[in-house]
Design a protein around this motif. Sequence first.
Motif, mmCIF file in Angstrom:
data_model
loop_
_atom_site.group_PDB
_atom_site.id
_atom_site.type_symbol
_atom_site.label_atom_id
_atom_site.label_comp_id
_atom_site.label_asym_id
_atom_site.label_seq_id
_atom_site.Cartn_x
_atom_site.Cartn_y
_atom_site.Cartn_z
ATOM 1 N N ARG A 156 -9.467 -7.665 -11.993
ATOM 2 C CA ARG A 156 -8.995 -7.288 -10.653
ATOM 3 C C ARG A 156 -7.891 -8.238 -10.190
ATOM 4 N N THR A 157 -8.117 -9.522 -10.438
ATOM 5 C CA THR A 157 -7.127 -10.513 -10.039
ATOM 6 C C THR A 157 -5.792 -10.260 -10.727
ATOM 7 N N VAL A 158 -5.844 -9.977 -12.018
ATOM 8 C CA VAL A 158 -4.620 -9.688 -12.775
ATOM 9 C C VAL A 158 -3.964 -8.416 -12.251
ATOM 10 N N GLU A 159 -4.752 -7.399 -11.943
ATOM 11 C CA GLU A 159 -4.204 -6.138 -11.449
ATOM 12 C C GLU A 159 -3.507 -6.330 -10.097
ATOM 13 N N ILE A 160 -4.131 -7.059 -9.201
ATOM 14 C CA ILE A 160 -3.532 -7.297 -7.895
ATOM 15 C C ILE A 160 -2.273 -8.145 -8.039
ATOM 16 N N LYS A 171 0.823 -1.215 0.000
ATOM 17 C CA LYS A 171 0.000 0.000 0.000
ATOM 18 C C LYS A 171 0.851 1.255 0.000
ATOM 19 N N ARG A 172 1.996 1.219 0.667
ATOM 20 C CA ARG A 172 2.852 2.403 0.717
ATOM 21 C C ARG A 172 3.603 2.628 -0.581
ATOM 22 N N ARG A 173 4.074 1.562 -1.213
ATOM 23 C CA ARG A 173 4.904 1.696 -2.412
ATOM 24 C C ARG A 173 4.095 1.840 -3.691
ATOM 25 N N ILE A 174 2.976 1.169 -3.761
ATOM 26 C CA ILE A 174 2.180 1.118 -4.989
ATOM 27 C C ILE A 174 0.820 1.739 -4.701
ATOM 28 N N ASP A 175 0.162 2.175 -5.751
ATOM 29 C CA ASP A 175 -1.154 2.784 -5.624
ATOM 30 C C ASP A 175 -2.110 1.856 -4.876
ATOM 31 N N VAL A 176 -2.855 2.381 -3.950
ATOM 32 C CA VAL A 176 -3.702 1.587 -3.068
ATOM 33 C C VAL A 176 -4.944 1.066 -3.781
ATOM 34 N N PHE A 177 -5.429 1.772 -4.772
ATOM 35 C CA PHE A 177 -6.718 1.456 -5.363
ATOM 36 C C PHE A 177 -6.618 0.426 -6.473
ATOM 37 N N VAL A 178 -7.581 -0.483 -6.496
ATOM 38 C CA VAL A 178 -7.746 -1.408 -7.610
ATOM 39 C C VAL A 178 -8.815 -0.789 -8.496
ATOM 40 N N ARG A 179 -8.451 -0.471 -9.715
ATOM 41 C CA ARG A 179 -9.343 0.285 -10.585
ATOM 42 C C ARG A 179 -10.221 -0.586 -11.479
ATOM 43 N N ALA A 180 -9.903 -1.845 -11.622
ATOM 44 C CA ALA A 180 -10.652 -2.729 -12.512
ATOM 45 C C ALA A 180 -12.036 -3.022 -11.938
ATOM 46 N N ARG A 181 -12.965 -3.322 -12.835
ATOM 47 C CA ARG A 181 -14.337 -3.590 -12.390
ATOM 48 C C ARG A 181 -14.660 -5.075 -12.330
ATOM 49 N N SER A 182 -14.197 -5.839 -13.312
ATOM 50 C CA SER A 182 -14.533 -7.266 -13.322
ATOM 51 C C SER A 182 -13.537 -8.058 -12.475
ATOM 52 N N LEU A 183 -13.992 -9.176 -11.950
ATOM 53 C CA LEU A 183 -13.173 -9.973 -11.054
ATOM 54 C C LEU A 183 -11.901 -10.514 -11.714
ATOM 55 N N PRO A 184 -11.971 -11.049 -12.934
ATOM 56 C CA PRO A 184 -10.725 -11.542 -13.542
ATOM 57 C C PRO A 184 -9.686 -10.445 -13.749
#
Length: 75
Positions: A60-64, A45-58
Motif C-alpha cells: 500500500r505504501t509503495v502504491e500511494i 483523487k481527481r487525476r488518479i484512481d481513488v482506490f488503493v488496491r493493495a492488501r498489505s501495508l508495505p
Amino acid sequence: MPKRTLGATGTARAKMCRWASTRPGEFESVYGVRNKIESFFLSIKRRIDVFVRARSLPVRTVEIFTMILCHNMIV
C-alpha cells in the motif's frame, strides 16, 4: 476564521475557535498548511484512481508513493 459555535466548550470545534481567537496569527499559518494539504489530496483523487488496491501495508505504501510520484510528473 471559523464560525462561532453555540454549545459545549469541550468539543474540538470549540477548542479550534478558542485557539483562533487567542492566537490568530499562529492559527492562520497552521490552517493555511492544512488547506494546501487538502487541495493536494483532492487533486490526486481527481487525476488518479481513488482506490488503493493493495492488501498489505508495505505494498500500500509503495502504491500511494507511486500515485504521488505520478501526480508530480503530471503537474
